[in-house]
Write an enzyme that holds these catalytic residues in place. Structure first.
Site, PDB file in Angstrom:
ATOM      1  N   GLY A  12      80.026  92.768 -21.123  1.00  0.00           N
ATOM      2  CA  GLY A  12      79.684  91.958 -22.294  1.00  0.00           C
ATOM      3  C   GLY A  12      80.510  92.322 -23.512  1.00  0.00           C
ATOM      4  O   GLY A  12      81.302  93.272 -23.495  1.00  0.00           O
ATOM      5  N   VAL A  14      79.696  93.737 -26.426  1.00  0.00           N
ATOM      6  CA  VAL A  14      79.459  95.069 -26.970  1.00  0.00           C
ATOM      7  C   VAL A  14      79.877  96.141 -25.966  1.00  0.00           C
ATOM      8  O   VAL A  14      80.446  97.166 -26.342  1.00  0.00           O
ATOM      9  CB  VAL A  14      77.981  95.238 -27.373  1.00  0.00           C
ATOM     10  CG1 VAL A  14      77.696  96.673 -27.806  1.00  0.00           C
ATOM     11  CG2 VAL A  14      77.637  94.280 -28.511  1.00  0.00           C
ATOM     12  N   SER A  40      77.901  90.676 -11.788  1.00  0.00           N
ATOM     13  CA  SER A  40      79.163  91.086 -12.410  1.00  0.00           C
ATOM     14  C   SER A  40      79.807  92.260 -11.692  1.00  0.00           C
ATOM     15  O   SER A  40      80.805  92.806 -12.173  1.00  0.00           O
ATOM     16  CB  SER A  40      78.919  91.465 -13.880  1.00  0.00           C
ATOM     17  OG  SER A  40      78.496  90.342 -14.615  1.00  0.00           O
ATOM     18  N   ARG A  99      63.175 100.007 -30.446  1.00  0.00           N
ATOM     19  CA  ARG A  99      63.374 100.326 -31.867  1.00  0.00           C
ATOM     20  C   ARG A  99      62.079 100.624 -32.620  1.00  0.00           C
ATOM     21  O   ARG A  99      62.075 101.383 -33.576  1.00  0.00           O
ATOM     22  CB  ARG A  99      64.097  99.165 -32.567  1.00  0.00           C
ATOM     23  CG  ARG A  99      65.525  98.980 -32.129  1.00  0.00           C
ATOM     24  CD  ARG A  99      66.124  97.721 -32.733  1.00  0.00           C
ATOM     25  NE  ARG A  99      67.440  97.442 -32.194  1.00  0.00           N
ATOM     26  CZ  ARG A  99      68.035  96.263 -32.238  1.00  0.00           C
ATOM     27  NH1 ARG A  99      67.401  95.232 -32.808  1.00  0.00           N
ATOM     28  NH2 ARG A  99      69.241  96.092 -31.738  1.00  0.00           N
ATOM     29  N   CYS A 130      72.253  94.945 -35.734  1.00  0.00           N
ATOM     30  CA  CYS A 130      73.564  95.039 -36.380  1.00  0.00           C
ATOM     31  C   CYS A 130      73.493  94.798 -37.889  1.00  0.00           C
ATOM     32  O   CYS A 130      74.163  95.481 -38.672  1.00  0.00           O
ATOM     33  CB  CYS A 130      74.555  94.084 -35.730  1.00  0.00           C
ATOM     34  SG  CYS A 130      73.909  92.440 -35.424  1.00  0.00           S
ATOM     35  N   GLN A 157      75.342  85.764 -40.579  1.00  0.00           N
ATOM     36  CA  GLN A 157      75.682  86.498 -39.377  1.00  0.00           C
ATOM     37  C   GLN A 157      76.612  85.715 -38.453  1.00  0.00           C
ATOM     38  O   GLN A 157      76.401  84.532 -38.191  1.00  0.00           O
ATOM     39  CB  GLN A 157      74.395  86.896 -38.642  1.00  0.00           C
ATOM     40  CG  GLN A 157      73.545  87.846 -39.478  1.00  0.00           C
ATOM     41  CD  GLN A 157      72.236  88.229 -38.822  1.00  0.00           C
ATOM     42  OE1 GLN A 157      71.227  88.378 -39.492  1.00  0.00           O
ATOM     43  NE2 GLN A 157      72.238  88.404 -37.510  1.00  0.00           N
ATOM     44  N   GLY A 161      77.266  88.071 -32.584  1.00  0.00           N
ATOM     45  CA  GLY A 161      76.002  88.776 -32.407  1.00  0.00           C
ATOM     46  C   GLY A 161      75.112  88.137 -31.371  1.00  0.00           C
ATOM     47  O   GLY A 161      74.157  88.755 -30.887  1.00  0.00           O
ATOM     48  N   HIS A 228      79.403  90.349 -39.925  1.00  0.00           N
ATOM     49  CA  HIS A 228      78.210  89.914 -40.653  1.00  0.00           C
ATOM     50  C   HIS A 228      78.393  90.180 -42.150  1.00  0.00           C
ATOM     51  O   HIS A 228      78.940  91.216 -42.548  1.00  0.00           O
ATOM     52  CB  HIS A 228      76.973  90.678 -40.179  1.00  0.00           C
ATOM     53  CG  HIS A 228      76.508  90.301 -38.813  1.00  0.00           C
ATOM     54  ND1 HIS A 228      77.087  89.311 -38.048  1.00  0.00           N
ATOM     55  CD2 HIS A 228      75.480  90.790 -38.055  1.00  0.00           C
ATOM     56  CE1 HIS A 228      76.437  89.209 -36.897  1.00  0.00           C
ATOM     57  NE2 HIS A 228      75.466  90.097 -36.879  1.00  0.00           N
ATOM     58  N   ASN A 301      80.138  93.515 -36.834  1.00  0.00           N
ATOM     59  CA  ASN A 301      78.855  93.690 -36.161  1.00  0.00           C
ATOM     60  C   ASN A 301      78.984  94.237 -34.747  1.00  0.00           C
ATOM     61  O   ASN A 301      78.054  94.861 -34.225  1.00  0.00           O
ATOM     62  CB  ASN A 301      78.079  92.372 -36.117  1.00  0.00           C
ATOM     63  CG  ASN A 301      78.875  91.238 -35.501  1.00  0.00           C
ATOM     64  OD1 ASN A 301      79.886  90.803 -36.065  1.00  0.00           O
ATOM     65  ND2 ASN A 301      78.459  90.756 -34.348  1.00  0.00           N
TER      66      ASN A 301
END
Length: 330
Positions: A12, A14, A40, A99, A130, A157, A161, A228, A301
């Protein structure tokens, strides 16, 4: 001997950025493994001068992994992060899954590096959203100086993202403007306010910086590929001038001030793309409240908002001697 690092979600946006930054920063890894979903498996990704073939997470044995950089979404993280942690790795997760768990530290190293020690409870550390990461980097040094009471932030943004599909959709829509074709919206409901995104910024800023700070956010997606932007109004308990804030931010970790009163004397996502710092501009006093400031900040970001922050957390663990490589310890 160095560490063995797994990058989950390596195919991906990131994940690829994580691999690039591990190489750029000469991270002390003897071995880096690219891991993705079964569909993948075998996809090739770059790591410095090497090419790695993605391995399927369902079949991988994580018992020899020291650090797992997880960027595969909340559903995957919810299932796999505890398993990988139980195998003895430290998981640094980029999704929203962990989080808000009180037992799991939410860390931006320039802001609350001491919190990394909390990984021992669950062997998981969370990366913030982000947009939150760049915000708290700008707020932290100002909070230390004058104590923030309230923050009003509006984010602009970029589509990156929301993943590669979102970037592809923006590219197709941009192309269609010039070819007079109509491209339907699939990833986004409009041709380019997240209530969930806004809640994330509020909750995460309080957890990372200070639960006493009042925060209100308005988050929107704009037709920008990477980077961003945020317009931030800050109310302090104590007086602080724009000049003082400018000097403080110029010397603060992770901040880069571009603030000239001339055309082009401020930062845009273009300048921040590919850079590690949060760029801060248009620092000025807010005459509508006592002890108020306004500023503009932009950041890449995919880097500081995700991949770079995760790797900085891993570096923090190593530099503080909180973890040792399994093969070294054996």
């Amino acid at each position: 001997m160095g560490y063995k690092v797994a990058v989950v979600g390596a195919t991906g946006n990131v994940g690829r950025e994580m691999l690039g930054i591990l190489d750029e920063r000469a991270f002390p890894a003897d071995d880096v493994v690219a891991i993705a979903s079964r569909r993948s498996q075998g996809v090739e990704v770059s790591f410095g001068e090497k090419t790695l073939k993605a391995k399927a997470i369902e079949h991988y044995d994580f018992s020899d992994i020291d650090i797992c950089l997880m960027s595969a979404g909340s559903a995957v993280s919810k299932e796999w992060s505890p398993r990988i942690a139980a195998a003895g790795a430290v998981v640094i997760d980029n999704s929203s899954c962990w989080r808000y768990d009180p037992d799991i530290p939410l860390v931006v190293p320039e802001v609350n590096a001491d919190a990394v020690g909390g990984f021992r409870k669950r062997r998981i550390i969370a990366n913030p959203n982000c947009s939150t990461a760049q915000l708290v980097i700008a707020l932290k040094p100002l909070h230390d100086k004058a104590t923030i009471r309230r923050v009003v932030v509006a984010t602009y943004q970029s589509v990156s993202g929301a993943g590669k599909e979102a970037m592809d959709e923006l590219f197709a829509q941009t192309k269609s403007v010039y070819t007079l074709e109509e491209t339907p919206a699939r990833k986004f409901t409009k041709r380019i306010a997240f209530t969930k995104e806004e809640w994330k910024m509020v909750a995460e800023t309080k957890k990372i910086l200070d639960p006493k700070i009042k925060v209100v956010a308005t988050c929107v997606r704009v037709p920008v590929f990477v980077g961003h932007s945020e317009a931030v109004n800050i109310e302090f308990e104590n007086p602080i001038s724009a000049d003082e804030a400018r000097d403080i931010l110029r010397n603060a970790p992770g901040c880069f001030v571009i603030d000239k009163r001339e055309p082009g004397g401020y930062a845009t996502p273009y300048e921040a793309t590919g850079e590690d710092a949060t760029y801060i501009s248009r620092i000025r006093e807010d005459p509508t409240v006592d002890n108020g400031l306004v500023l503009w900040c932009v950041s890449d970001n995919l880097r500081k908002g995700a991949a770079l922050n995760a790797i900085q957390i891993a570096e923090c663990l190593i530099n503080r001697n909180l973890i040792a490589a399994k093969r070294k310890a054996a």
